[in-house]
Motif scaffolding. Structure first.
Motif, PDB file in Angstrom:
ATOM      1  N   LEU A   1       0.638  -1.574   0.281  1.00 20.83           N
ATOM      2  CA  LEU A   1       0.411   0.083   0.259  1.00 20.83           C
ATOM      3  C   LEU A   1       1.047   1.137   0.280  1.00 20.83           C
ATOM      4  O   LEU A   1       0.094   2.018   0.507  1.00 20.83           O
ATOM      5  N   ASP A   2       2.631   1.435  -0.216  1.00 21.03           N
ATOM      6  CA  ASP A   2       2.596   2.483  -0.541  1.00 21.03           C
ATOM      7  C   ASP A   2       2.482   3.378  -1.294  1.00 21.03           C
ATOM      8  O   ASP A   2       2.155   2.777  -2.435  1.00 21.03           O
ATOM      9  N   GLY A   3       2.263   4.536  -0.699  1.00 14.81           N
ATOM     10  CA  GLY A   3       1.475   4.990  -1.965  1.00 14.81           C
ATOM     11  C   GLY A   3       1.856   6.845  -2.300  1.00 14.81           C
ATOM     12  O   GLY A   3       1.266   7.589  -3.130  1.00 14.81           O
ATOM     13  N   SER A   4       3.871   6.979  -2.402  1.00 14.95           N
ATOM     14  CA  SER A   4       4.371   8.313  -2.094  1.00 14.95           C
ATOM     15  C   SER A   4       5.176   8.285  -3.949  1.00 14.95           C
ATOM     16  O   SER A   4       4.589   7.235  -4.347  1.00 14.95           O
ATOM     17  N   LYS A   5       6.357   8.697  -3.850  1.00 16.40           N
ATOM     18  CA  LYS A   5       7.217   8.601  -4.650  1.00 16.40           C
ATOM     19  C   LYS A   5       7.581   7.420  -5.193  1.00 16.40           C
ATOM     20  O   LYS A   5       7.806   7.087  -6.097  1.00 16.40           O
ATOM     21  N   THR A   6       7.216   6.232  -4.276  1.00 23.12           N
ATOM     22  CA  THR A   6       8.309   4.801  -4.405  1.00 23.12           C
ATOM     23  C   THR A   6       6.776   3.897  -4.161  1.00 23.12           C
ATOM     24  O   THR A   6       6.965   2.681  -4.527  1.00 23.12           O
TER      25      THR A   6
END
Length: 481
Positions: free
Chosen positions: A397-402
């Motif tokens: 659920l990583d949701g940023s630049k990565t």
């Protein structure tokens, strides 16, 4: 994946995230003398952001009352606290709910109730005495940092209140009409006033304004140790200004910048994250039967081609504007509120919780006067707690630049059933939801044995060509067993 499943099965135990620290970054001291890593993409990728309405958060409406509750926000997965404007509010043209100015109200008791808009600022480096003192604010920041949370301030660069010192000392900083009179902000599409008559429009043709505005922003980063800004109507201010301001502030330390905008040009150098306004409106429309799951799928394809890979958006079912002007979550989404909230946590991006959402708030907060959110935990606190834990713990659920991967999963009724997979390395999270007010039978292009995360971690088996029947607005969040 096995290590994550163990964590998921013990959702009441929140583990501490170990985050990488940039070699160039300084560290900040918390109240226990420990250190908090400077804000960075690794941390933001699995964060929940909380919008704090200090005035309405408690009966007292103070920093101190909010500060008491900061530790329990960790239960919701909160890592970023966004404070609505904390600055003094203009007493000139202070607006009331009916559109009148406070000075037009004859009854002194009624006039006293008019506190005005947070966004009509009279001093960018001051503290609204309504909320407490500078020392109280500093204690809030210190407590947040001590609990592993970052603090960003709401910044209103497009306009000031009518008694800001610049009105007298720097009238050249403002937009004027043909008669040389300072005016309130104008809608560039219509040439008419937005109706924000309690504020005066700033004119960014004047580069001296840029210098003064940057100085005031830097004060909060350098002197008060805040970690970034949420920038009001960011698209109405020149992108070049934001870029220059961010460049200057990053000389002090890393910061996080949130734009109240979907303009992708803002993300190139100035902002880390923008508002997912279009996605939010689609969720509202689906809940109201005006759009369907296929429309949401089409939108996801659209943003995949519109934005660059390192751009990301803030997902939400409510915020201060939506609540006060367009209605509560229940008014807009009704029985669909839970599935839409689950989507805000599982879709790419960062989920927002607005003050009162965690307490199932069923009222529109007054904007210009004192009000208070409820503080009784009911249905949504445990839901947000579980979703927040999953967001914090699952790399999928990583949701940023990565950002972790996002891919649709085919099903037999894609106008109604919305299904997708998030994946990063060996970690996977699968979402299946009935986005309608009718029971639906369907099958799905998926096989395997999973943990049904929201339903007490029971095993959920899917066989080839298996038929499922979901109740209205039913959803499943599955992780691989």
């Amino acid at each position: 994946m096995k290590r994550f499943i163990i964590a998921a099965l013990a959702v009441t135990m929140l583990t501490a995230c170990k985050n990488e620290t940039s070699e160039k970054s300084v560290k900040k001291e918390d109240e226990k003398g420990k250190t908090l890593s400077p804000i960075n993409d690794s941390i933001l990728g699995q964060s929940v952001i909380y919008e704090a309405n200090i005035r309405q958060y408690s009966p007292e409406g103070t920093f101190n009352e909010f500060t008491k509750d900061i530790p329990q926000l960790k239960e919701l997965g909160v890592k970023v606290i966004w404070l609505m404007p904390v600055y003094p509010i203009s007493s000139v043209k202070r607006k009331a709910a009916d559109g009148r100015f406070a000075e037009e109200i004859e009854d002194p008791k009624e006039r006293e109730k008019i506190l005005g808009s947070y966004y009509a600022i009279s001093d960018y480096t001051g503290i609204n005495p309504e909320f407490g003192t500078l020392e109280d604010f500093q204690e809030l920041v210190k407590t947040a940092h001590g609990n592993g949370m970052y603090v960003i301030l709401d910044w209103v660069a497009n306009h000031t209140g009518w008694d800001h010192v610049w009105i007298e000392e720097h009238p050249e900083f403002y937009t004027k009409n043909e008669n040389g009179e300072i005016i309130d902000p104008i809608n560039p599409d219509t040439g008419e006033s937005w109706g924000w008559t309690d504020v005066a429009d700033l004119n960014y043709d004047n580069k001296e304004l840029w210098t003064e505005m940057r100085k005031d922003m830097r004060y909060w980063v350098e002197e008060q140790n805040i970690d970034g800004f949420r920038c009001d109507v960011a698209g109405e201010v020149p992108t070049e200004f934001w870029e220059s301001a961010v460049e200057e502030m990053k000389q002090v330390k890393p910061i996080f910048m949130l734009a109240e905008s979907e303009d992708k040009d803002l993300f190139e150098k100035a902002f880390d994250m923008g508002y997912n306004w279009e996605g939010h409106h689609i969720l509202n429309a689906i809940a109201q039967g005006k759009q369907n799951a296929k429309d949401l799928s089409d939108y996801m394809k659209k943003i995949d081609t519109t934005y660059q890979e390192d751009d990301y958006l803030m997902n939400f079912v409510t915020n201060h504007d939506e609540n006060s002007w367009n209605g509560t979550v229940n008014e807009r989404m009704g029985n669909a509120a839970e599935v839409m909230t689950a989507l805000s946590f599982t879709l790419p991006g960062m989920p927002l919780i607005y003050s009162g959402q965690e307490y199932d708030m069923q009222k529109r907060l007054r904007f210009f006067e004192k009000d208070t959110i409820p503080h009784q935990q009911n249905k949504f606190w445990p839901i947000l707690s579980k979703l927040g834990t999953l967001k914090n713990e699952s790399p999928a659920l990583d949701g940023s630049k990565t950002e972790a991967g996002y891919s649709t999963i085919k099903n037999s009724d894609e106008d109604v059933i919305f299904s997708f997979k998030r994946q990063q390395n060996d970690d996977e999270v699968i979402f299946i939801g009935n986005l309608s007010d009718r029971k639906k039978e369907f099958n799905i292009d998926l096989e395997g044995q999973f943990i049904d995360y929201m339903n007490n971690e029971k095993v959920f088996v899917i066989e080839k060509n298996q038929k499922f029947q979901f109740s209205p607005w039913e959803y499943k969040i599955l992780i691989i067993q």
